[in-house]
Scaffold this active site. Structure first.
Site, PDB file in Angstrom:
ATOM      1  NE  ARG A   6     -38.957 -64.595 -45.134  1.00 17.93           N
ATOM      2  CZ  ARG A   6     -37.770 -64.589 -45.755  1.00 17.93           C
ATOM      3  NH1 ARG A   6     -37.222 -65.707 -46.135  1.00 17.93           N
ATOM      4  NH2 ARG A   6     -37.169 -63.445 -45.971  1.00 17.93           N
ATOM      5  CE  LYS A  49     -57.266 -67.272 -31.731  1.00 18.66           C
ATOM      6  NZ  LYS A  49     -58.154 -66.511 -30.817  1.00 18.66           N
ATOM      7  CD  GLU A  97     -60.517 -70.909 -21.490  1.00 16.66           C
ATOM      8  OE1 GLU A  97     -61.143 -71.389 -22.454  1.00 16.66           O
ATOM      9  OE2 GLU A  97     -60.129 -69.733 -21.450  1.00 16.66           O
ATOM     10  CE  LYS A 131     -58.464 -73.619 -29.481  1.00 18.82           C
ATOM     11  NZ  LYS A 131     -57.668 -72.853 -28.526  1.00 18.82           N
ATOM     12  CD  GLU A 134     -60.565 -65.172 -32.968  1.00 14.72           C
ATOM     13  OE1 GLU A 134     -60.568 -65.985 -32.049  1.00 14.72           O
ATOM     14  OE2 GLU A 134     -59.964 -64.097 -32.905  1.00 14.72           O
ATOM     15  NE  ARG A 175     -59.116 -70.187 -33.292  1.00 10.63           N
ATOM     16  CZ  ARG A 175     -57.930 -70.749 -33.465  1.00 10.63           C
ATOM     17  NH1 ARG A 175     -57.536 -71.099 -34.658  1.00 10.63           N
ATOM     18  NH2 ARG A 175     -57.121 -70.950 -32.447  1.00 10.63           N
ATOM     19  CG  ASN A 218     -62.654 -65.291 -28.719  1.00  3.70           C
ATOM     20  OD1 ASN A 218     -61.657 -65.836 -28.263  1.00  3.70           O
ATOM     21  ND2 ASN A 218     -62.726 -64.843 -29.962  1.00  3.70           N
ATOM     22  CG  HIS A 273     -62.015 -65.571 -23.809  1.00  5.92           C
ATOM     23  ND1 HIS A 273     -62.787 -66.635 -23.398  1.00  5.92           N
ATOM     24  CD2 HIS A 273     -60.732 -66.021 -23.790  1.00  5.92           C
ATOM     25  CE1 HIS A 273     -61.998 -67.687 -23.170  1.00  5.92           C
ATOM     26  NE2 HIS A 273     -60.759 -67.344 -23.401  1.00  5.92           N
ATOM     27  CG  HIS A 290     -59.060 -61.343 -23.241  1.00  5.76           C
ATOM     28  ND1 HIS A 290     -59.293 -61.596 -24.570  1.00  5.76           N
ATOM     29  CD2 HIS A 290     -58.293 -62.361 -22.791  1.00  5.76           C
ATOM     30  CE1 HIS A 290     -58.686 -62.726 -24.914  1.00  5.76           C
ATOM     31  NE2 HIS A 290     -58.091 -63.218 -23.848  1.00  5.76           N
ATOM     32  CG  HIS A 322     -56.844 -67.093 -19.591  1.00  4.06           C
ATOM     33  ND1 HIS A 322     -57.198 -65.891 -20.188  1.00  4.06           N
ATOM     34  CD2 HIS A 322     -57.396 -68.070 -20.381  1.00  4.06           C
ATOM     35  CE1 HIS A 322     -57.914 -66.142 -21.278  1.00  4.06           C
ATOM     36  NE2 HIS A 322     -58.044 -67.453 -21.413  1.00  4.06           N
TER      37      HIS A 322
END
Lengths: 364, 364
Positions: free
Chosen positions: B121, B143, B185, B227, B237, B241, B245, B248, B252, B265
Site C-alpha cells: 500500500r 502520475k 513536449e 509542470k 487532474e 492539470r 494534455n 494529447h 493518444h 509519444h
C-alpha cells in the site's frame, strides 16, 4: 440511522448504519455521485440475496446500473480478478466519473476498492458491506488491496470511499461461523480502545448472538466510530493506526501458515488476541485476571477451530514475511490494560514460542 | 544545480536539475530515505550506461543497493512487469521503508512509480529520469501506471515521488529520435503556459539540438517549474492539470490507432498539437499567423514520421475510448493564444475529420 463521519479533509465521508438501509440506497448514492451510471460489483451469493433490491432502488433514483459478478472467497482476491474487472470497465467505457459500488463482504470490498484506486488513476467508490467483519473492519478506513501468492494483502492502496452504507438487515442471512468471525474483530475494538465497550459486549453477548437489530446497530456504530477516529488521525498507518492490528501478528501468520484455508480471518485474529494477551502478561502489563477475562470473552463467542497442527517455526517464518514488520523486527500490539495498547517489537523467538505453546494448551 | 519545489503539503518534494548530478546521488538519496536498503530498478540499456555509477555512489553513502533490471519499451509497461517486480520485492523481503529508485525513461518511471504506489500500500520512490521526455514530463507530477491491452495508461495511481533527480549529462547518450521526441513536449509547455519561453525555444533550437548542457538545464528547469506549478494547484487532474494534455487528444489516438508502434509519444503529441492549433483557429481563437508559427516551431525540431496511413475513423474510435473523455464528450485543450489554453468538448465529428485532413496535407 446512525452516522459516523470519517474526517479526512476533502476526502471525508460518512458511514451510515441502520436497519433496512438498502431501501434508501438510491437517494444515498445519487447524492454522492456525479456520473449518471454506476457499476454494482458483487458476488453470486450476496447478489442473490440483495442484488435486485439494490439495482431497483438505484434505478428508481434515476441511475443507470451495470452489474458485474466476481467470484467470492479469499482465493479470488487476486490481481487476476482485478484485471478482469478492468477489462470489463474498459469494454463498457466506464469513465472517471463512473462510481463503483462494492456489494458484499471483505473480499469484494477490498478488490473493488483497489480497482477504484487504480482504474484511470482513481474513480469514486461506495462500500455496501454485507458481513459483520467487513462492516466493522475492512469497509472503513480506505485500505484496499489483493493478495499475492507469497502473502496476503501485499498489493494495495490507501483509497477512501465516498460512502459506506451498512444495512444491519444483511446480517440475518449470514452463516453462523461468518457472524462469529466478525464478533472477534468487534471484541478487538473494546480491547484496544474502550474498556466500557468491552464490558458492554461481555454483558450483551446473548443479544448480539441472537442478532438483535438494535443491539447490532449500536455495536457496529461504536466499532466504526473507533475505526474512524483512529484512521482520521493516522490514515496511512504510520503510528496510531497500528493498534488496529492487535491480534494480527500471530493472526496473519496463522492464516498464512495454513494457506488461508484453516481459519476465517476473525478466528485467526482471535488466536492472535489470546497470544497477544499472554505476551502482554509476560511483559508485566496485563494481570492474569485480565488475561482470563479476555479469554473468557473470546471463548464465549463460540468454539474456535483447533490450532494444534500448526508448528511454531512455520508461524515464525510467516511473521517474518509480514508487511508490518520494521526492518527485521516483528511488531506486536500489546495491551497495557484492557482499552489501552502499547507497541513492542523486541522479542526473542523463544518467548514467542512459549506464548504459542500456552495458547495451544488453553484452546484445547 | 537548479531546484524546483513541488508543493503538495506533506507530500512536497524537490526536482533537482544539473550537470553530473548522479555524482551526488548517494547523499541526495540518503537524505531522503529512512531505511538502509534501496532497490534500484532500471533497464539493461540505461543500466549499462549509468547503473554502476549510481550503485557506487549509493553504496559510498552507506546504502545497501539491490538492483533489478526490467524490460524496456512501451510493450513491457504492463501489469505483468509490475507483478514480476512485486514478486522480487517480496522474495527480497522489501519492507515499507524500502525506497525504490527508478533509473530510466518514462516506461521505467511509470512502472516503478505504480509498484511504489501499490506494494504494501505504498513505499517511497525516487525518480532518476534519463530521457528528455521523462525529465520534462512523466517523472514530475506523480502520475504512475501501466497500459492495458485495450488502452494506454488505463491502470495507475497518483503517487508522488520523494525526489526527482535530473542529470542533464544522461541526455548525451540519447538517440536523436528520442531526444527530438522529448523536444515536442518541451514546446508544449511554452504553448500552453508561457509565450516568452516559447519564443526562447524558437530562438535557441540550434543550441538545444546540439545538447548544450547549460541551455538544456535552463529549458528542463522551466518545463519542470511549469509542470510543478500546474500539478501543485491541481494534483488529480480535476481542472487546471488538463491543460498538460494539449496535443494529447489526437496524439493518444494516433498512438493507439497504430498500436504504439508507429510513433514515439512526443511525435504523436506533435501531430496532436498541430491538430489542436488548427482546431483553435477554426474556432476563432488563434489567427493563421500564430498557427504558422506553431507549425514552423514543430517542424524545425525535425521530421515527423508520416501520418497519412491512419484513417480518421480509426482515430475517432480511439479518441472515444480515451480516459480523458467526459461522459460521451471528447475533450480538447485548445489555445486561446500562444501561452493560454481553453478547454472545449463540443465538436462535430465532421469538423474533427476536416482538421485531421488539414494536418495530413501540411505534414506531407
Amino acid at each position: 440511522m446512525n452516522t459516523v463521519r470519517v474526517s479526512l479533509g476533502h476526502r471525508s465521508y460518512d458511514i451510515l448504519i441502520g436497519e433496512d438501509l438498502l431501501q434508501d440506497a438510491g437517494s444515498l448514492v445519487r447524492e454522492r455521485v456525479t456520473g449518471g451510471r454506476v457499476f454494482l460489483i458483487s458476488n453470486l451469493t450476496v447478489f442473490e440475496y440483495h442484488g435486485q433490491k439494490v439495482v431497483d432502488r438505484l434505478e428508481a433514483a434515476g441511475l443507470e446500473v451495470v452489474h458485474l459478478l466476481i467470484p467470492d472467497g479469499e482465493k479470488s482476491k487476486t490481481l487476476h480478478t482485478v484485471e478482469n474487472i478492468y477489462t470489463y470497465l474498459i469494454a463498457q467505457r466506464a469513465d472517471r466519473n463512473t462510481a463503483l459500488i462494492a456489494l458484499g463482504g471483505g473480499v469484494t470490498g477490498d478488490v473493488v476498492g483497489f480497482v477504484a484506486a487504480t482504474y484511470l488513476r482513481g474513480v469514486p467508490y461506495i462500500q455496501v458491506p454485507t458481513t459483520l467483519l467487513s462492516q466493522v473492519d475492512s469497509s472503513v478506513g480506505g485500505k484496499t488491496g489483493v493478495n499475492h501468492c507469497l502473502g496476503k494483502n501485499l498489493i494495495g492502496a490507501f483509497y477512501q470511499p465516498s460512502l459506506v452504507c451498512i444495512d444491519t438487515d444483511t446480517l440475518s442471512t449470514l452463516l453462523p461461523r461468518e457472524f462469529q468471525s466478525g464478533l472477534y474483530e468487534v471484541l478487538k475494538y473494546g480491547l484496544i480502545y474502550d474498556e466500557v465497550f468491552f464490558t458492554y459486549l461481555c454483558d450483551n453477548f446473548e443479544r448480539i448472538k441472537e442478532r438483535d437489530p438494535e443491539t447490532l446497530a449500536t455495536v457496529i456504530s461504536r466499532c466504526c466510530e473507533i475505526k474512524a477516529e483512529v484512521t482520521s488521525i493516522d490514515e496511512k498507518e504510520a503510528d496510531l493506526r497500528r493498534i488496529l492490528n492487535f491480534g494480527h501478528t500471530f493472526g496473519h501468520a496463522l492464516e498464512a501458515a495454513t494457506r488461508y484455508e484453516g481459519y476465517k480471518h476473525g478466528e485467526a485474529v482471535a488466536y492472535g488476541m489470546i497470544a497477544a494477551a499472554h505476551l502482554s502478561h509476560r511483559e508485566g502489563y496485563l494481570d492474569s485476571k485480565a488475561v482470563q477475562r479476555i479469554n473468557r470473552a473470546i471463548f464465549s463467542i463460540g468454539p474456535l477451530p483447533p490450532a494444534s497442527e500448526v508448528p511454531f517455526p512455520r508461524l515464525l517464518d510467516a511473521m517474518k514475511r509480514d508487511k508490518k514488520r520494521e526492518e527485521d523486527r516483528i511488531v506486536f500490539v500489546l495491551l497495557e490494560k484492557i482499552g489501552k495498547t502499547v507497541i513492542r517489537s523486541d522479542f526473542q523467538e523463544d518467548l514467542l514460542s512459549d506464548v504459542w505453546e500456552e495458547v495451544l494448551r488453553e484452546s484445547q
